[in-house]
Scaffold this motif. Structure first.
Motif, short mmCIF file in Angstrom:
data_model
loop_
_atom_site.label_atom_id
_atom_site.label_comp_id
_atom_site.label_asym_id
_atom_site.label_seq_id
_atom_site.Cartn_x
_atom_site.Cartn_y
_atom_site.Cartn_z
N ILE A 1 -6.49 0.28 -0.02
CA ILE A 1 -6.38 1.47 -0.88
C ILE A 1 -7.76 2.07 -1.13
O ILE A 1 -7.94 3.30 -1.10
CB ILE A 1 -5.68 1.12 -2.21
CG1 ILE A 1 -4.21 0.73 -1.93
CG2 ILE A 1 -5.75 2.27 -3.20
CD1 ILE A 1 -3.47 0.20 -3.15
N HIS A 2 -8.75 1.21 -1.32
CA HIS A 2 -10.13 1.68 -1.51
C HIS A 2 -10.62 2.44 -0.29
O HIS A 2 -11.24 3.51 -0.41
CB HIS A 2 -11.03 0.48 -1.80
CG HIS A 2 -12.49 0.80 -1.81
ND1 HIS A 2 -13.09 1.59 -2.76
CD2 HIS A 2 -13.48 0.43 -0.94
CE1 HIS A 2 -14.38 1.69 -2.50
NE2 HIS A 2 -14.64 1.00 -1.41
N LYS B 1 -7.34 9.08 -7.01
CA LYS B 1 -6.38 8.35 -7.85
C LYS B 1 -7.00 7.03 -8.32
O LYS B 1 -7.70 6.35 -7.58
CB LYS B 1 -5.09 8.06 -7.07
CG LYS B 1 -4.36 9.31 -6.58
CD LYS B 1 -3.82 10.13 -7.74
CE LYS B 1 -2.99 11.30 -7.23
NZ LYS B 1 -2.44 12.12 -8.35
N PHE C 1 -4.59 8.86 -1.51
CA PHE C 1 -5.12 8.07 -2.64
C PHE C 1 -6.37 8.70 -3.24
O PHE C 1 -6.81 8.30 -4.32
CB PHE C 1 -5.47 6.65 -2.18
CG PHE C 1 -4.26 5.76 -2.00
CD1 PHE C 1 -3.56 5.28 -3.10
CD2 PHE C 1 -3.84 5.39 -0.73
CE1 PHE C 1 -2.45 4.45 -2.94
CE2 PHE C 1 -2.74 4.57 -0.56
CZ PHE C 1 -2.04 4.10 -1.66
N VAL D 1 0.84 -1.20 0.00
CA VAL D 1 0.00 0.00 0.00
C VAL D 1 0.88 1.25 0.00
O VAL D 1 0.64 2.20 -0.76
CB VAL D 1 -0.96 0.00 1.22
CG1 VAL D 1 -1.71 1.33 1.31
CG2 VAL D 1 -1.94 -1.16 1.12
N GLY E 1 -8.92 5.60 -2.74
CA GLY E 1 -8.53 5.28 -4.11
C GLY E 1 -9.67 4.68 -4.91
O GLY E 1 -10.53 3.99 -4.34
N ALA F 1 2.53 1.85 -3.31
CA ALA F 1 1.59 2.46 -4.25
C ALA F 1 1.42 3.95 -3.97
O ALA F 1 1.38 4.77 -4.90
CB ALA F 1 0.23 1.74 -4.16
N ARG F 2 1.36 4.31 -2.70
CA ARG F 2 1.24 5.72 -2.33
C ARG F 2 2.45 6.51 -2.83
O ARG F 2 2.33 7.60 -3.38
CB ARG F 2 1.11 5.85 -0.81
CG ARG F 2 0.76 7.28 -0.35
CD ARG F 2 0.95 7.44 1.17
NE ARG F 2 0.34 6.36 1.92
CZ ARG F 2 -0.96 6.31 2.19
NH1 ARG F 2 -1.77 7.26 1.73
NH2 ARG F 2 -1.45 5.32 2.91
N VAL G 1 -10.38 1.93 -7.03
CA VAL G 1 -9.71 0.65 -7.30
C VAL G 1 -10.55 -0.20 -8.24
O VAL G 1 -11.74 -0.41 -8.01
CB VAL G 1 -9.45 -0.13 -5.99
CG1 VAL G 1 -8.72 -1.44 -6.29
CG2 VAL G 1 -8.65 0.73 -5.01
N VAL H 1 -6.50 3.28 -9.36
CA VAL H 1 -5.55 2.19 -9.10
C VAL H 1 -6.10 0.90 -9.70
O VAL H 1 -7.22 0.47 -9.38
CB VAL H 1 -5.33 2.00 -7.58
CG1 VAL H 1 -4.36 0.85 -7.32
CG2 VAL H 1 -4.83 3.29 -6.95
N GLN I 1 -8.94 4.08 1.73
CA GLN I 1 -8.22 5.34 1.85
C GLN I 1 -8.55 6.30 0.70
O GLN I 1 -7.86 7.30 0.51
CB GLN I 1 -6.71 5.08 1.91
CG GLN I 1 -6.29 4.35 3.18
CD GLN I 1 -4.79 4.08 3.25
OE1 GLN I 1 -3.99 4.94 2.89
NE2 GLN I 1 -4.41 2.89 3.70
N LEU J 1 2.44 7.25 -6.42
CA LEU J 1 1.47 8.28 -6.78
C LEU J 1 1.88 9.66 -6.27
O LEU J 1 1.08 10.60 -6.29
CB LEU J 1 0.09 7.91 -6.24
CG LEU J 1 -0.56 6.68 -6.90
CD1 LEU J 1 -1.78 6.22 -6.11
CD2 LEU J 1 -0.95 6.99 -8.34
#
Length: 441
Positions: A347-348, A319, A316, A304, A352, A307-308, A354, A321, A350, A311
């Motif tokens: 990620i979702h 963004k 996120f 995670v 993002g 990925a951050r 996805v 993903v 946070q 970006l």
């Protein structure tokens, strides 16, 4: 007289074992308490994806045109007890909710339902993964004139049919020569092919599966710990793994660093092993498994954060993903404790956007994480993506055309969470390629 086999529980393990026993020439009766599962199996359909299993099932299920007719299914324990000479118990032992220990309720229920109907001379064979000491307790539930053996399973998802028909070893915990002879008869074909047979007592047989899974988990977490060091030191964990793997005491298998292990076996088995060791007063022997578990879970968070960082290091939110992979491993539709879905979900949560694609695990992923986005292909998943995460090492993903995907994304950035893609291939197509434990590669 030819032995007749029954299989109690027709999930992943039981369905495979029942079909394999029919393939070995036995008359087989499978039992489950879920009507929908029995209906599916009777039609020659399996409730999970496992290469070759449905074909094997259809080859033997009674009532299907061209089948041997050697395999039937029922929900009646009395019918099972009257039919079989050897009864394999293949029910699930999941992790107990809120605890490390495993839930033995399905095993206890199976023994409790079968025992009152058993005929004298019957052999009950446990295949489920249970805490050591369970067999002795369960043996006391069986009526006089019957006996118990323990025969742990070693199936690998994606290879289960071959692992059952051509196992690398057969372990049987027995209390009599008669039980050993019956199991030698059951496994006569693989034994004739040269499969080693290890005959032991109940506790040792019960320990084999958890010990093997603990060793594999240790090896995976070891190389992932080395990946953490490589990240800090600027090393290349893939080259490190290659170098140490040439030592035949270590070997190359299970030394691919990435986002760690998941699934329905390794995580729950090592936790149940720790819990049982504590009950036995031997908890200090397995304290290292806590760190193995911790290293494994850290890998998800590390992905995670990678990925951050890719970006720009901020939030996120807003963004896009793309996540390639939902199952915990390739050649399976199993998303239980999947590192790939865990990363996608984090990620979702946070912020993002996805989108996930997996060749076989989409339906199960949707049930578990209905709020994630899903696509029908890898190309559709990456459209407009600011970063692409490769999280399950399906062959389909290794064979993707980086140029074709590059034309669909917003930014050509790919993070390889399994160290399975060819970096040169992706970089030649204009991608920024980054893999775990390889900051300098």
């Amino acid at each position: 007289m030819a032995l007749k086999i029954t299989v109690i529980g027709t999930g992943y393990l039981g369905a495979t074992h029942a079909a394999a026993m029919a393939e070995l020439g036995f008359e087989v009766l499978g039992l489950d308490v879920v009507p929908e599962k029995i209906e599916m199996l009777t039609r020659g359909e399996v409730p999970m994806y496992e290469p070759g299993l449905e074909d094997l099932l259809r080859k033997h299920v009674a009532g299907i045109e061209g089948s041997s007719g050697r395999l039937r299914f029922t929900m009646d324990f009395k019918e099972v007890a009257e039919f079989g000479d050897v009864h394999f118990v293949c029910v699930n032992t999941p992790q107990r909710h809120g605890e490390y220990a495993c839930d033995m309720s399905y095993v206890d229920s199976a023994f409790g339902s079968l025992a009152p109907h058993l005929e004298p001379g019957a052999l009950v064979v446990g295949k489920s993964t249970v805490p050591v000491g369970s067999a002795a307790r369960l043996a006391a539930l069986l009526p006089e004139g019957t006996e118990l053996a323990w025969n742990p399973e070693f199936l690998r998802e994606g290879f289960a049919v071959n692992d059952t028909l051509h196992p690398d070893r057969i372990v049987v915990g027995v209390g009599s020569e008669r039980a050993e002879k019956l199991l030698r008869d059951v496994y006569a074909t693989p034994l004739a092919e040269g499969t080693p047979l290890v005959v032991t007592d109940f506790p040792t047989a019960e320990l084999v599966k958890t010990a093997a899974n603990s060793f594999l988990a240790t090896k995976i977490s070891f190389i992932n710990a080395m990946a953490e060091v490589c990240e800090a030191a600027g090393g290349d964990v893939a080259k490190l793994a290659e170098a140490i793997g040439y030592d035949d005491r270590i070997g190359h298998k299970f030394l691919r660093a990435g986002i760690g292990f998941g699934g329905g076996c390794l995580p729950k088995d090592i936790r149940a092993f720790m819990a049982r060791a504590g009950e036995l007063g031997a908890d200090q022997a397995l304290t290292f498994l806590r760190e193995i578990d911790s290293v494994n879970m850290r890998r998800r968070g590390a992905m995670v954060e990678m990925a951050r960082e890719a970006l720009g290091g901020g939030a996120f939110l807003g963004k896009r993903v793309a996540v390639l992979g939902a199952t915990f491993k390739p050649d399976s539709d199993d998303v239980r404790d999947s590192p790939a879905l865990n990363v996608a979900g984090q990620i979702h949560l946070q912020g993002g956007q996805v989108t996930v694609y997996d060749p076989k695990g989409m339906a199960n992923a949707r049930r578990l994480f209905p709020t994630l986005g899903y696509a029908d292909s890898a190309l559709d998943a990456v459209r407009g993506a600011d970063v692409v995460l490769h999280l399950t090492e399906w062959r389909e993903f290794r064979e993707l055309d980086p140029a074709e995907l590059g034309a669909a994304v917003s930014e050509r950035v790919i993070l390889d969470g399994r160290n399975a893609l060819d970096p040169a291939l992706w970089r030649d197509a204009g991608w920024t390629y980054r893999a775990m434990g390889r900051p300098s590669a």
